[in-house]
Write an enzyme that holds these catalytic residues in place. Structure first.
Site, PDB file in Angstrom:
ATOM      1  N   PHE A 108       0.862  -1.189   0.000  1.00  0.00           N
ATOM      2  CA  PHE A 108       0.000   0.000   0.000  1.00  0.00           C
ATOM      3  C   PHE A 108       0.894   1.233   0.000  1.00  0.00           C
ATOM      4  O   PHE A 108       1.678   1.460   0.926  1.00  0.00           O
ATOM      5  CB  PHE A 108      -0.927   0.008   1.231  1.00  0.00           C
ATOM      6  CG  PHE A 108      -1.998   1.055   1.120  1.00  0.00           C
ATOM      7  CD1 PHE A 108      -3.263   0.729   0.647  1.00  0.00           C
ATOM      8  CD2 PHE A 108      -1.734   2.379   1.458  1.00  0.00           C
ATOM      9  CE1 PHE A 108      -4.241   1.707   0.514  1.00  0.00           C
ATOM     10  CE2 PHE A 108      -2.704   3.353   1.321  1.00  0.00           C
ATOM     11  CZ  PHE A 108      -3.970   3.011   0.851  1.00  0.00           C
ATOM     12  N   ILE A 109       0.807   2.034  -1.029  1.00  0.00           N
ATOM     13  CA  ILE A 109       1.654   3.226  -1.158  1.00  0.00           C
ATOM     14  C   ILE A 109       0.840   4.449  -0.713  1.00  0.00           C
ATOM     15  O   ILE A 109      -0.255   4.699  -1.232  1.00  0.00           O
ATOM     16  CB  ILE A 109       2.146   3.420  -2.617  1.00  0.00           C
ATOM     17  CG1 ILE A 109       2.711   2.097  -3.173  1.00  0.00           C
ATOM     18  CG2 ILE A 109       3.176   4.546  -2.697  1.00  0.00           C
ATOM     19  CD1 ILE A 109       3.869   1.517  -2.417  1.00  0.00           C
ATOM     20  N   HIS A 125      -3.167  -2.685 -14.165  1.00  0.00           N
ATOM     21  CA  HIS A 125      -4.175  -3.558 -13.555  1.00  0.00           C
ATOM     22  C   HIS A 125      -4.654  -4.580 -14.582  1.00  0.00           C
ATOM     23  O   HIS A 125      -5.007  -4.205 -15.715  1.00  0.00           O
ATOM     24  CB  HIS A 125      -5.369  -2.731 -13.069  1.00  0.00           C
ATOM     25  CG  HIS A 125      -6.340  -3.539 -12.256  1.00  0.00           C
ATOM     26  ND1 HIS A 125      -6.090  -3.887 -10.947  1.00  0.00           N
ATOM     27  CD2 HIS A 125      -7.536  -4.084 -12.558  1.00  0.00           C
ATOM     28  CE1 HIS A 125      -7.105  -4.603 -10.483  1.00  0.00           C
ATOM     29  NE2 HIS A 125      -7.985  -4.742 -11.442  1.00  0.00           N
ATOM     30  N   ASP A 161      -8.478   0.978  -7.094  1.00  0.00           N
ATOM     31  CA  ASP A 161      -8.520   0.812  -8.561  1.00  0.00           C
ATOM     32  C   ASP A 161      -9.626   1.644  -9.191  1.00  0.00           C
ATOM     33  O   ASP A 161     -10.256   1.221 -10.156  1.00  0.00           O
ATOM     34  CB  ASP A 161      -8.707  -0.678  -8.927  1.00  0.00           C
ATOM     35  CG  ASP A 161      -7.701  -1.578  -8.253  1.00  0.00           C
ATOM     36  OD1 ASP A 161      -6.587  -1.106  -7.980  1.00  0.00           O
ATOM     37  OD2 ASP A 161      -8.025  -2.758  -7.989  1.00  0.00           O
ATOM     38  N   GLY A 648      -5.444 -52.879 -50.130  1.00  0.00           N
ATOM     39  CA  GLY A 648      -5.822 -51.597 -50.705  1.00  0.00           C
ATOM     40  C   GLY A 648      -7.324 -51.455 -50.802  1.00  0.00           C
ATOM     41  O   GLY A 648      -7.881 -50.378 -50.557  1.00  0.00           O
ATOM     42  N   ALA A 651      -8.539 -51.274 -46.466  1.00  0.00           N
ATOM     43  CA  ALA A 651      -7.908 -50.208 -45.680  1.00  0.00           C
ATOM     44  C   ALA A 651      -7.580 -48.988 -46.540  1.00  0.00           C
ATOM     45  O   ALA A 651      -7.852 -47.846 -46.145  1.00  0.00           O
ATOM     46  CB  ALA A 651      -6.640 -50.742 -45.014  1.00  0.00           C
ATOM     47  N   LEU A 692       2.922 -42.013 -59.641  1.00  0.00           N
ATOM     48  CA  LEU A 692       2.267 -43.139 -60.312  1.00  0.00           C
ATOM     49  C   LEU A 692       3.208 -43.818 -61.312  1.00  0.00           C
ATOM     50  O   LEU A 692       4.422 -43.738 -61.190  1.00  0.00           O
ATOM     51  CB  LEU A 692       0.979 -42.636 -60.977  1.00  0.00           C
ATOM     52  CG  LEU A 692       0.043 -41.859 -60.023  1.00  0.00           C
ATOM     53  CD1 LEU A 692      -1.144 -41.293 -60.771  1.00  0.00           C
ATOM     54  CD2 LEU A 692      -0.417 -42.751 -58.883  1.00  0.00           C
ATOM     55  N   CYS A 725      10.455 -47.366 -59.768  1.00  0.00           N
ATOM     56  CA  CYS A 725       9.481 -46.491 -60.450  1.00  0.00           C
ATOM     57  C   CYS A 725      10.117 -45.655 -61.548  1.00  0.00           C
ATOM     58  O   CYS A 725       9.461 -45.303 -62.527  1.00  0.00           O
ATOM     59  CB  CYS A 725       8.766 -45.603 -59.439  1.00  0.00           C
ATOM     60  SG  CYS A 725       9.892 -44.750 -58.332  1.00  0.00           S
ATOM     61  N   GLU A 822       4.540 -50.092 -68.984  1.00  0.00           N
ATOM     62  CA  GLU A 822       5.629 -50.321 -68.038  1.00  0.00           C
ATOM     63  C   GLU A 822       5.647 -51.791 -67.614  1.00  0.00           C
ATOM     64  O   GLU A 822       4.606 -52.375 -67.336  1.00  0.00           O
ATOM     65  CB  GLU A 822       5.368 -49.434 -66.802  1.00  0.00           C
ATOM     66  CG  GLU A 822       6.372 -49.539 -65.691  1.00  0.00           C
ATOM     67  CD  GLU A 822       6.040 -48.629 -64.502  1.00  0.00           C
ATOM     68  OE1 GLU A 822       6.975 -48.204 -63.825  1.00  0.00           O
ATOM     69  OE2 GLU A 822       4.848 -48.352 -64.257  1.00  0.00           O
TER      70      GLU A 822
END
Length: 920
Positions: A108-109, A125, A161, A648, A651, A692, A725, A822
C-alpha cells in the site's frame, strides 16, 4: 556518448522524444521487464522501490536495477497505523522523480507519495476497469465466464482501482484459458508494452484521463482456499470456469473419499465421453470417470468437462488418469548421459534457490521459496541448457522434490513419461547370422494390437515361397481407430503443442535408431521384398536414414513470408503468411522399396507437424511395423504414427474416403491413383499427391562414352530387379552404335549372379511376389507375339522362389505393347533411331502419357541441354541414372502424377498457407 551520436542517423529514434525521470515501485519479473523496456526507450529510472529479499533472494526487479547501478530501496512497508514512515518518504523524495510507475505493486503506497511527482502515478491492472477491481482480477475474469479479458493503465487515486483510465487493451478469452495461459499470452507481454506506451504519452503531454464509469463496476475480494470449494449443481461450463479461474492459486477443490482433492487443468469436453472407471465425489449427483486422458466431470446440464491433474492434501500432484494407480511408478536407473543432465539441472536449481546451501534429493522446489515465475525460469533454463528438452510448467508442479523431478525428466528424455511401456509380440527368425525380431500386428495409438476381427494373412518370402509369418489384416474398424488416434494426437496431444525443434530432435533420434538397426532392417527387407541385402543396406535403409535426418533439419526452418500489399490510406497494413500443418495425413506406399517409400513420404509429413496413418503394401508390411516399434522407442507420442497392414481394397479405400483425413499421399499404379483421387474428391476434397506409373525414356547418342552408357543403362533397367518407379522403360539407341550396345549388354548380363538376396555376391534377387512374376512373363509373351526380338532371357529361373532372368528385347516399334506399357521388372526394351535425328527421337520419347523420369547419354553439352529441356518428365538424368538425393525434389508430370517427394518442395505437400493481414 557515442551511442547518442550513432542513433542520430535515425530521426525516429526514441532518444529524440521527450523523456522523464521515473520512480519504479513494484516487484516481480513483470516489474523487471517494464524497467528494462523503459530504460531502453531512454527514460531515466532514478529509483527502484521494491520488496525486501526473501530467503536471501532479491526480487527480479531489484536484481536488474542493481546490475545497472540504479538506486534500489527495499522497504517492508510504507506506512504504520495509516501514517507514512518518515525515513521512507525522505528516501523516496531524494530521487526527484517526475512520475511514479507501479507495474506490479503488492504494497500500500501512501497518497502523499502517489501525488508527490509532477505527473503523479500510474498503475497496471489486469482487467478492463471498472470491471473486476481488486487483487484477483484475472481469476474473476475466468470465474465469471467473461468473453473478453484485458488490462488497464490508470492514474492512481485514493480509491481501490478507481482512478481515471489512461489506456486499455483487450483480448478474447479462449474456452480453455487458465490464469497462466491468459497471463502468458496477453496480459504479461501486452502489459509491458502498455506501461511503456503510457509513460511516453505522459512525456509527450498526450495522456488522457478518462473517468471510470460506475456502470459495470465490480469488486471481488481475493479468493481464499476455504471459499474455493466446488458447488456441483451447476452447468459444465460454470464448473469449468470455477476450476480454471482458481487454477494454481488457490485451487478449486472437492471432497473425494474423505480427503480434500484440488483440481487443475480443466477443459470442456467437446467429443464423446471416453470409457473409464467411476469415482464417487461428495455432492456430485453423477460420479466422475477416471479415463486414460483425465477425470471426466458432469454438470447438471448433462455436458462434461475434463480435469488433467489432481493435488492431495499433502501437496502431492498426480495426473488424474492415474488416480487408481498412483504410487506404482518404479525408480529408473540413470545412464551416464542422464547423470550429466541431472548435474546440469542441479546447478539450475541451485541458481534459482540461492538461499538453499545444498540441493539434496529431498529439496522441495516450492517449500524452498520458489514462486510461479521461477517455474517459467526453470523450464526455460532446462530447455536452453539441456539440448532443447521441453518440459511443461505442470511437470514442475507434479514433481516438486528434486529426486522426483529428475525421475520425471529422465522419463521425458526416454519418451516414457506417463506412457504405457510398449509391448511387442515378435516373430523371431535366426537368419543372416542374427536374430531378426519382427512385429506383425497393427500399430495404433502407440500400441501393437491384433486386427479388430482377428483376421490375419500370410506374408511370403519371395526367395523360396515360404511363409515368413501371419500379419494382422486391418479392418475398417482398425482404420477408423487409427485415424481417431492420429486426430486426437494432433488436436489434443503433446505433438500439437511441441515446438518445432523438439519435433526435429525426435526425428533425429528416430534416424539414429534406424541406423543402429540397419542390418536387421535390411535383412527384413531382403526376406519380405526380395531386395538384395547389400542394396537394401545402402539404398532401402541408408536412404531412409538420410531422409529422416534431412527433414529433421527442416522442422524449425519452415517459414512464411511478409508481403507488401497496397495500403488503404491513412491506415497501414502488415500482411504475412504462416505455414501450418494440415492435420491427419494418410500415406499409402508400394512394395518395391517398402521402408524407403515410407521414409520419403512420412518424414516430410512429420517434419511439417502432421500426424499420420500409413498403410504399407499388403505383400511387404514388415519393415513398416519394425519402423513403428523404433518410432515408439524414439519417444514419438502415441497416435502420431499409426501403421495398418492390410489390403488396398479395404484399408486403402477407407483412408481415401475418410472425412477426418486432410491429405493422402500415394505411390503406386496410375489406375489405382485415379481411383484414390476420385474418392478423395468425393469424400471431403482432401489434398492429394500421387507418384504413379512410368515409362521413362533413356536416349543414348552415338557420341556417348559407350562403356559408361552400357553400365548405367543396365542399372537404369535392372536396379532393384527392375522394380523401380524411375526404371528406364524404353531405351532409344542411335543406329550407328545400336548393335555394339546390345552385344555389350548381353555380355554383361551373362556375368550377373542370380540368387539368394542375403548372399553378399548376388547381383539379382527374386521378384517381389508370385503375381508380379507371372505378369512379367506375360509381358514377355506379348512382346514376342507382336514381333519384337527377344535377344536374351524372358523366362523364369529354374529354382524355388520368384526369380526371373534379366531380359533384353530389340526391334521394338512405337505401336507395340512393350513400347507403351511399363513392365516394372528386369526387362530392357530397346528401340533404334536414325543417326542425327534428335527431334525425331524426342518426339518418340515424349509420345507417352507418363512423365516420371528420363535420361540422355551424350558428350555434347549443347545436345544434352537441348534434350533435357525438351523431355517431358519430372527428372532428367544426363550421363547418369538413378541418382536421387534427399535434397532434390522428386515427382512426375502427366499421368505419372503430381506433387513432390524429397527436398524442400515435399514439405509444401503437407502444409497449408494462412495469410494474415492486420491494420495499424
Amino acid at each position: 556518448g557515442l551511442w547518442h551520436i550513432s542513433s542520430r542517423k535515425d530521426p525516429s529514434s526514441a532518444y529524440f522524444k521527450n523523456k522523464l525521470k521515473l520512480a519504479l515501485i513494484g516487484q516481480s519479473l513483470f516489474g523487471q521487464e517494464v524497467y528494462s523496456h523503459l530504460c531502453k526507450e531512454g527514460h531515466r529510472v532514478v529509483g527502484v522501490f521494491t520488496v525486501p529479499d526473501k530467503d536471501g533472494k532479491a526480487d527480479p526487479l531489484a536484481l536488474a536495477a542493481e546490475k545497472d547501478g540504479t538506486p534500489v530501496f527495499k522497504f517492508p512497508r510504507w506506512r504504520v497505523k495509516g501514517k507514512t514512515i518518515k525515513e521512507v518518504a525522505e528516501a523516496y523524495k531524494s530521487v526527484g522523480a517526475e512520475l511514479n510507475v507501479l507495474p506490479f505493486c503488492t504494497q500500500f503506497i501512501p497518497m502523499d507519495v502517489i501525488d508527490s511527482p509532477k505527473h503523479g502515478s500510474i498503475i497496471y491492472h489486469p482487467s478492463i476497469l471498472p470491471r473486476h477491481r481488486g487483487a484477483s482480477a484475472i481469476n474473476w475474469t475466468l470465474i465469471m465466464g467473461d468473453k473478453k479479458a484485458g488490462l488497464s493503465v490508470f492514474w492512481a487515486d485514493d480509491g481501490l482501482d478507481t482512478g481515471p483510465i489512461l489506456l486499455q487493451r483487450s483480448c478474447d478469452v479462449e474456452p480453455n484459458d487458465t490464469v497462466d495461459a491468459l497471463y502468458n499470452r496477453f496480459l504479461f507481454p501486452e502489459g509491458i508494452k502498455a506501461m511503456v506506451e503510457a509513460v511516453q504519452l505522459i512525456a509527450d503531454g498526450k495522456a488522457p484521463r478518462i473517468p471510470q464509469p460506475e456502470e459495470g463496476a465490480t469488486y471481488e475480494g481475493i479468493q481464499k482456499k476455504e471459499n474455493a470449494e466446488i458447488s456441483w449443481d451447476q452447468s459444465a461450463e460454470v464448473l469449468h470456469n470455477w476450476i480454471r479461474g482458481h487454477d494454481k492459486v488457490p485451487g478449486a477443490w472437492t471432497e473425494i473419499n474423505g480427503q480434500m482433492v484440488t483440481f487443475y487443468g480443466s477443459s470442456l469436453l467437446k467429443s464423446s465421453v471416453p470409457p473409464g472407471e467411476p469415482l464417487e465425489i461428495k455432492g456430485a449427483k453423477k460420479p466422475g470417470l477416471v479415463t486414460k486422458n483425465g477425470l471426466v466431470l458432469f454438470g447438471n446440464d448433462g455436458k462434461a468437462l475434463m480435469v488433467r491433474n489432481l493435488q492431495f492434501e499433502d501437496g502431492r500432484m498426480i495426473p488424474a488418469s492415474q488416480y487408481f494407480s498412483a504410487g506404482e511408478t518404479s525408480v529408473v536407473e540413470l545412464t551416464a548421459e542422464e547423470v550429466k543432465v541431472a548435474g546440469t539441472i542441479k546447478v539450475i536449481w541451485a541458481g534459482i534457490l540461492s538461499n538453499v546451501p545444498v540441493i539434496e534429493d529431498s529439496t522441495d522446489f516450492f517449500k524452498s521459496g520458489a514462486s510461479s515465475m521461477d517455474v517459467v525460469r526453470l523450464v526455460e533454463e532446462i530447455r536452453q541448457r539441456c539440448g532443447g528438452l521441453q518440459l511443461q510448467n505442470e511437470d514442475v508442479y507434479m514433481a516438486t522434490k528434486f529426486e522426483d523431478f529428475i525421475q520425471k525428466v529422465v522419463r521425458k528424455l526416454r519418451g516414457e513419461d506417463q506412457e504405457v511401456e510398449l509391448v511387442v509380440d515378435y516373430v523371431s527368425k535366426e537368419v543372416n547370422e542374427m536374430t531378426v525380431k519382427m512385429p506383425y500386428q497393427c500399430f495404433i495409438n502407440g500400441q501393437f494390437t491384433d486386427a479388430n476381427d482377428g483376421k490375419t494373412y500370410d506374408t511370403i518370402n519371395p526367395t523360396d515361397g515360404s511363409t515368413i509369418c501371419k500379419v494382422s489384416y486391418a479392418s475398417l474398424v482398425d482404420v477408423d481407430k487409427a485415424v481417431a488416434a492420429a486426430k486426437d494426437a494432433f488436436e489434443k496431444g503433446e505433438w500439437g503443442r511441441m515446438n518445432a525443434r523438439e519435433r526435429g530432435r525426435l526425428m533425429y533420434r528416430l534416424a539414429d535408431l534406424l541406423e543402429e538397426n540397419q542390418e536387421e532392417l535390411a535383412t527384413i527387407e531382403a526376406l519380405d521384398s526380395g531386395a538384395v541385402y547389400t542394396l537394401a543396406l545402402k539404398t532401402h535403409i541408408g536412404m531412409s536414414v538420410q531422409t529422416f535426418r534431412y527433414f529433421a533439419g527442416w522442422c524449425d526452418k519452415i517459414q512464411g513470408s511478409t508481403i507488401p500489399i497496397n495500403q488503404a490510406r491513412p491506415n497501414r497494413n502488415l500482411t504475412f503468411t504462416k505455414k501450418e500443418p494440415l492435420g491427419v495425413c494418410a500415406i499409402i506406399i508400394p512394395w518395391n522399396y517398402p521402408l524407403m517409400m515410407l521414409a520419403w513420404k512420412s518424414a516430410a509429413c512429420l517434419a511439417a507437424g502432421n500426424t499420420l496413418v500409413l498403410k504399407p503394401a499388403q505383400v511387404t508390411p514388415l519393415t513398416a511395423l519394425k519402423f513403428a516399434e523404433l518410432s515408439s522407442k524414439a519417444g514419438f507420442p502415441k497416435g502420431v504414427i499409426n501403421i495398418i497392414p492390410g489390403s488396398g481394397g479395404v484399408a486403402g479405400q477407407r483412408l481415401s474416403e475418410h472425412p477426418h483425413i486432410r491429405k493422402l499421399g500415394f505411390t503406386g499404379s496410375t489406375a489405382i491413383g485415379k481411383q484414390i483421387m476420385k474418392s478423395c474428391a468425393v469424400s471431403n476434397l482432401k489434398k492429394v499427391s500421387l507418384e504413379l506409373g512410368g515409362k521413362s525414356p533413356l536416349i543414348i547418342f552415338n557420341d556417348c562414352e559407350l562403356d559408361k552408357a552400357v553400365r548405367m543403362g543396365m542399372g537404369a533397367v535392372f536396379f532393384n530387379k527392375g522394380e523401380n518407379c524411375i526404371a528406364a522403360g524404353r531405351l532409344f539407341v542411335e543406329e550407328s552404335i545400336h548393335d555394339e550396345f546390345v552385344t555389350k549388354v548381353v555380355e554383361e548380363i551373362k556375368k550377373m549372379k542370380i540368387g539368394d538376396p542375403l548372399d553378399r555376391s548376388t547381383d539379382h534377387g527374386p521378384q517381389n511376389h508370385q503375381a508380379h512374376l507371372e505378369k512379367l512373363l506375360q509381358y514377355c509373351e506379348a512382346g514376342v507375339k507382336e514381333g519384337a526380338t527377344l535377344v536374351y532371357g524372358g523366362r523364369q529361373v529354374c529354382r524355388p522362389g520368384f526369380f526371373m532372368e534379366p531380359t533384353v528385347f530389340t526391334d521394338v516399334e512405337d505401336h507395340m505393347y512393350l513400347a507403351k506399357e511399363e513392365s516394372f521388372g528386369p526387362i530392357m526394351v530397346i528401340s533404334k533411331f536414325q543417326n542425327g535425328d534428335i527431334d525425331g527421337v524426342l518426339q518418340r520419347a515424349n509420345n507417352t502419357e507418363y512423365g516420371l523420369a528420363s535420361g540422355v547419354f551424350t558428350r555434347d553439352i549443347n545436345k544434352a541441354m537441348y534434350v533435357s529441356e525438351k523431355l517431358e518428365a519430372g527428372t532428367v538424368f544426363v550421363n547418369t541414372y538413378n541418382k536421387t538425393d534427399v535434397a532434390a525434389p522428386f515427382g512426375g508430370v502427366k499421368q505419372s502424377g503430381f506433387g513432390k517427394d524429397l527436398g524442400e518442395e515435399a514439405l509444401n505437400e503437407y502444409l497449408k498457407t494462412k495469410t494474415v493481414t492486420l491494420e495499424y
